[in-house]
Design an enzyme around this catalytic site. Structure first.
Site, PDB file in Angstrom:
ATOM      1  N   THR A 136      41.784   6.799  61.707  1.00  0.00           N
ATOM      2  CA  THR A 136      42.670   5.679  60.497  1.00  0.00           C
ATOM      3  C   THR A 136      44.307   6.635  61.116  1.00  0.00           C
ATOM      4  OG1 THR A 136      43.619   5.842  58.600  1.00  0.00           O
ATOM      5  CG2 THR A 136      42.375   7.263  58.665  1.00  0.00           C
ATOM      6  N   ASP A 137      45.326   5.453  60.500  1.00  0.00           N
ATOM      7  CA  ASP A 137      46.423   5.519  61.110  1.00  0.00           C
ATOM      8  C   ASP A 137      47.249   6.552  60.340  1.00  0.00           C
ATOM      9  OD1 ASP A 137      46.975   4.311  58.945  1.00  0.00           O
ATOM     10  OD2 ASP A 137      47.978   2.229  59.623  1.00  0.00           O
ATOM     11  N   GLU A 138      46.110   6.532  58.997  1.00  0.00           N
ATOM     12  CA  GLU A 138      46.640   7.420  58.069  1.00  0.00           C
ATOM     13  C   GLU A 138      47.053   8.898  58.295  1.00  0.00           C
ATOM     14  OE1 GLU A 138      44.934   6.376  53.919  1.00  0.00           O
ATOM     15  OE2 GLU A 138      44.985   4.900  54.535  1.00  0.00           O
ATOM     16  N   TYR A 162      42.059  12.062  51.399  1.00  0.00           N
ATOM     17  CA  TYR A 162      41.143  11.244  52.667  1.00  0.00           C
ATOM     18  C   TYR A 162      41.771  11.870  53.526  1.00  0.00           C
ATOM     19  CZ  TYR A 162      40.367   7.233  55.266  1.00  0.00           C
ATOM     20  OH  TYR A 162      39.790   6.209  56.640  1.00  0.00           O
ATOM     21  N   LYS A 166      40.390  13.476  57.320  1.00  0.00           N
ATOM     22  CA  LYS A 166      39.702  12.427  58.987  1.00  0.00           C
ATOM     23  C   LYS A 166      40.940  13.212  59.872  1.00  0.00           C
ATOM     24  CE  LYS A 166      38.363   8.724  59.527  1.00  0.00           C
ATOM     25  NZ  LYS A 166      36.750   8.421  59.549  1.00  0.00           N
TER      26      LYS A 166
HETATM   27  P1  NAD Z   1      33.044   2.538  53.480  1.00  0.00           P
HETATM   28  O1  NAD Z   1      33.107   3.460  52.854  1.00  0.00           O
HETATM   29  O2  NAD Z   1      33.089   1.122  53.297  1.00  0.00           O
HETATM   30  O3  NAD Z   1      31.223   2.901  54.347  1.00  0.00           O
HETATM   31  C1  NAD Z   1      31.297   3.786  54.994  1.00  0.00           C
HETATM   32  C2  NAD Z   1      30.109   3.856  55.241  1.00  0.00           C
HETATM   33  O4  NAD Z   1      29.184   5.257  55.588  1.00  0.00           O
HETATM   34  C3  NAD Z   1      28.942   3.710  54.234  1.00  0.00           C
HETATM   35  O5  NAD Z   1      27.956   2.379  54.273  1.00  0.00           O
HETATM   36  C4  NAD Z   1      27.961   4.823  53.661  1.00  0.00           C
HETATM   37  O6  NAD Z   1      26.438   4.631  52.673  1.00  0.00           O
HETATM   38  C5  NAD Z   1      28.768   5.971  54.304  1.00  0.00           C
HETATM   39  N1  NAD Z   1      28.296   7.507  54.383  1.00  0.00           N
HETATM   40  C6  NAD Z   1      28.974   7.774  53.713  1.00  0.00           C
HETATM   41  N2  NAD Z   1      28.598   9.101  53.253  1.00  0.00           N
HETATM   42  C7  NAD Z   1      27.733   9.112  54.619  1.00  0.00           C
HETATM   43  C8  NAD Z   1      27.082  10.745  54.676  1.00  0.00           C
HETATM   44  N3  NAD Z   1      27.128  11.832  54.333  1.00  0.00           N
HETATM   45  N4  NAD Z   1      25.989   9.651  55.457  1.00  0.00           N
HETATM   46  C9  NAD Z   1      25.647   8.704  56.616  1.00  0.00           C
HETATM   47  N5  NAD Z   1      26.418   7.826  55.813  1.00  0.00           N
HETATM   48  C10 NAD Z   1      27.302   8.157  55.044  1.00  0.00           C
HETATM   49  O7  NAD Z   1      34.360   2.704  54.795  1.00  0.00           O
HETATM   50  P2  NAD Z   1      34.920   1.578  55.696  1.00  0.00           P
HETATM   51  O8  NAD Z   1      36.105   0.702  54.735  1.00  0.00           O
HETATM   52  O9  NAD Z   1      33.847   0.989  56.401  1.00  0.00           O
HETATM   53  O10 NAD Z   1      35.293   3.013  56.823  1.00  0.00           O
HETATM   54  C11 NAD Z   1      34.845   2.600  57.747  1.00  0.00           C
HETATM   55  C12 NAD Z   1      35.683   3.658  59.070  1.00  0.00           C
HETATM   56  O11 NAD Z   1      36.561   3.924  59.323  1.00  0.00           O
HETATM   57  C13 NAD Z   1      35.834   5.337  57.883  1.00  0.00           C
HETATM   58  O12 NAD Z   1      35.387   6.173  59.651  1.00  0.00           O
HETATM   59  C14 NAD Z   1      36.984   5.295  58.542  1.00  0.00           C
HETATM   60  O13 NAD Z   1      37.434   6.056  57.913  1.00  0.00           O
HETATM   61  C15 NAD Z   1      37.773   4.289  59.027  1.00  0.00           C
HETATM   62  N6  NAD Z   1      38.961   3.261  59.111  1.00  0.00           N
HETATM   63  C16 NAD Z   1      38.582   2.334  57.691  1.00  0.00           C
HETATM   64  C17 NAD Z   1      39.685   1.208  57.491  1.00  0.00           C
HETATM   65  C18 NAD Z   1      39.515   0.392  56.246  1.00  0.00           C
HETATM   66  O14 NAD Z   1      41.211   0.315  55.972  1.00  0.00           O
HETATM   67  N7  NAD Z   1      39.041   1.153  55.826  1.00  0.00           N
HETATM   68  C19 NAD Z   1      40.705   1.973  58.352  1.00  0.00           C
HETATM   69  C20 NAD Z   1      41.024   2.502  59.387  1.00  0.00           C
HETATM   70  C21 NAD Z   1      40.444   3.543  59.254  1.00  0.00           C
HETATM   71  P1  TYD Z   2      43.728   0.659  49.283  1.00  0.00           P
HETATM   72  O1  TYD Z   2      43.058  -0.870  49.650  1.00  0.00           O
HETATM   73  O2  TYD Z   2      43.193   1.205  48.317  1.00  0.00           O
HETATM   74  O3  TYD Z   2      44.216   1.371  51.313  1.00  0.00           O
HETATM   75  P2  TYD Z   2      44.829   2.769  51.740  1.00  0.00           P
HETATM   76  O4  TYD Z   2      45.621   3.236  50.499  1.00  0.00           O
HETATM   77  O5  TYD Z   2      43.948   2.816  52.693  1.00  0.00           O
HETATM   78  O6  TYD Z   2      45.761   2.991  52.227  1.00  0.00           O
HETATM   79  O7  TYD Z   2      45.501   0.412  49.126  1.00  0.00           O
HETATM   80  C1  TYD Z   2      45.672   0.016  49.592  1.00  0.00           C
HETATM   81  C2  TYD Z   2      47.518   0.069  49.020  1.00  0.00           C
HETATM   82  O8  TYD Z   2      47.230  -0.375  47.679  1.00  0.00           O
HETATM   83  C3  TYD Z   2      47.637   1.432  48.658  1.00  0.00           C
HETATM   84  O9  TYD Z   2      49.517   1.088  48.481  1.00  0.00           O
HETATM   85  C4  TYD Z   2      48.015   1.552  47.276  1.00  0.00           C
HETATM   86  C5  TYD Z   2      47.463  -0.175  46.555  1.00  0.00           C
HETATM   87  N1  TYD Z   2      46.936  -0.330  45.756  1.00  0.00           N
HETATM   88  C6  TYD Z   2      47.755  -0.362  44.371  1.00  0.00           C
HETATM   89  O10 TYD Z   2      48.709  -1.037  44.410  1.00  0.00           O
HETATM   90  N2  TYD Z   2      46.590  -1.114  43.079  1.00  0.00           N
HETATM   91  C7  TYD Z   2      45.176  -1.003  43.689  1.00  0.00           C
HETATM   92  O11 TYD Z   2      44.432  -1.087  42.515  1.00  0.00           O
HETATM   93  C8  TYD Z   2      44.512  -0.357  44.369  1.00  0.00           C
HETATM   94  C9  TYD Z   2      43.356   0.212  44.719  1.00  0.00           C
HETATM   95  C10 TYD Z   2      45.853  -0.003  45.390  1.00  0.00           C
END
Ligand code: NAD
Ligand code: TYD
Length: 360
Positions: A136-138, A162, A166
């Site tokens: 992630t960019d975070e 989180y 990461k």
């Molecule tokens: P998500 O929470 O929707 O899915 C996570 C998956 O991992 C789930 O299917 C869960 O069951 C599985 N999981 C969790 N713990 C586990 C374990 N101990 N063993 C096996 N499986 C396990 O997450 P996502 O949003 O699809 O993100 C996927 C990846 O991409 C993550 O690594 C996250 O850090 C990264 N990422 C997410 C975003 C975003 O905007 N969602 C952006 C950049 C990077």
């Molecule tokens: P989120 O989807 O949780 O992603 P991330 O924290 O990983 O960027 O949140 C996106 C942005 O929205 C973040 O600045 C927090 C804000 N947010 C709200 O204002 N209200 C909400 O109910 C949630 C879930 C997030």
């Protein structure tokens, strides 16, 4: 036939990636999806691929070294795409430990098992093996409101449990590349949105609450900025990095699509009003009156923004879905999958797993 081991494929991005890969490669690839099916993992996301001969689901925890090494022993894995993680910042603030366990220890187990399976006696690796760590960019921390971007060279400065977990996992991957010449890449992507996203994250939460006439919670002043990318564009980037990226490199993935949270909420409300058919009773309550300012998130990062220059210049990847179009497609998907939302919010998807695979 090339064999992929995908971790966390039942989650949001993982399931979109699996659908994308089968659309692109059809029967030319075998995908093994290992997922522990936490609250965020929903096997219903993959029901269209369950019958395929070239798709295998393994329910296992990535921290379970025995289970993961068994997969490497049973199959000749060519590619690992490592998504599995705890992914929600708010949950990490409440309960950091599980983030450290899955994101850090789980990544270490994946690296060790891949290395054991892939490394030759002389320290070289079997031909064509690649591990992609999805991050992630975070990890880069927070940018000023006025400007600046995250580059691959930006120092790590994570703030939430989180992003710290990461960042730790990224550093482990880097250490394996530096120490063992382990064949890997890291991608650091901005916020994703699209189908199958769990409604704890901003965009599906706002869509779901608005349709139900529930309050739309805005943290702080609503002016925090995120750089939103349609999830299929992320899936394409991951595939292209494995196909064309230079090994050992990190690539930032993002869409130059910065928006304040409050803007996102306004766009969702306007788009819902346009898309709901005349006579639909939900039209009456989908209004800006639902917006409710609530207490800010602790340590809330102000702004994220990716400079995707490297992936564009080296690999030719660029985001293809413009935000207005992507948000319409996303809303259309949630309209067409009301049962999915109902199952996810009621926990019925866990029953789906028991029905499908039997209690284990
Ligand atoms: P998500 O929470 O929707 O899915 C996570 C998956 O991992 C789930 O299917 C869960 O069951 C599985 N999981 C969790 N713990 C586990 C374990 N101990 N063993 C096996 N499986 C396990 O997450 P996502 O949003 O699809 O993100 C996927 C990846 O991409 C993550 O690594 C996250 O850090 C990264 N990422 C997410 C975003 C975003 O905007 N969602 C952006 C950049 C990077
Ligand atoms: P989120 O989807 O949780 O992603 P991330 O924290 O990983 O960027 O949140 C996106 C942005 O929205 C973040 O600045 C927090 C804000 N947010 C709200 O204002 N209200 C909400 O109910 C949630 C879930 C997030």
């Amino acid at each position: 036939m090339r064999t992929y081991l995908v971790t966390g494929g039942a989650g949001f991005i993982g399931s979109n990636y699996i659908h994308y890969m089968f659309r692109k490669y059809g029967d030319q690839i075998h995908i093994i999806n290992v997922d522990a099916l936490t609250y965020a993992g929903n096997p219903e996301n993959l029901k269209e691929v369950e019958g395929r001969g070239n798709y295998t689901f393994v329910k296992a925890d990535i921290c379970d070294k025995e289970a993961i090494s068994r997969i490497f022993a049973d199959y000749e894995i060519d590619r690992v795409v490592h998504f599995a993680a705890e992914s929600h910042v708010d949950r990490s603030i409440k309960d950091p430990e599980v983030f450290i366990r899955t994101n850090v220890l789980g990544t270490a187990v994946m690296l060790n098992c891949a290395r054991e399976a892939w490394e030759n006696e002389d320290g070289t690796y079997k031909e064509g093996k690649r591990f992609l760590h999805v991050s992630t960019d975070e990890v880069y921390g927070s940018l000023e409101e006025e400007g600046g971007y995250f580059y691959e060279t930006t120092p790590y400065a994570p703030h939430s449990p989180y992003s710290a977990s990461k960042a730790s996992s990224d550093l482990l991957v880097k250490a394996y590349m530096d120490t063992y010449h382990f064949p890997a890449n890291i991608t650091n992507c901005s916020n994703n949105y699209g189908p199958y996203q769990f409604p704890e994250k901003l965009i599906p939460l706002i869509i779901n609450n608005a349709l139900k006439g529930k309050k739309l919670p805005v943290y702080g002043d609503g002016k925090n900025v995120r750089d939103w990318l349609y999830v299929e564009d992320h899936a394409k980037a991951i595939d292209l990095v494995q196909e064309k990226g230079r090994l050992f490199e990190t690539y930032n993935v993002g869409g130059h699509n910065e928006k304040q949270n409050i803007e996102i909420i306004h766009i969702i409300i306007e788009t819902l009003q346009e898309m709901l058919p005349p006579g639909d009773p939900r039209r009456a309550h989908v209004t800006k009156e639902l917006i409710t300012y609530v207490e800010d998130r602790k340590g809330h990062d102000r702004r994220y923004a990716i400079a995707p220059d490297k992936i564009r210049d080296e690999i030719g990847w660029e985001p293809e879905t413009m935000f207005r179009e992507g948000i319409r497609q996303t809303i259309r998907w949630y309209f067409d999958h009301e049962d999915w939302m109902e199952h996810v919010t009621s926990g019925a998807y866990q029953k789906y797993y028991d029905d499908m695979y039997g209690k284990k």
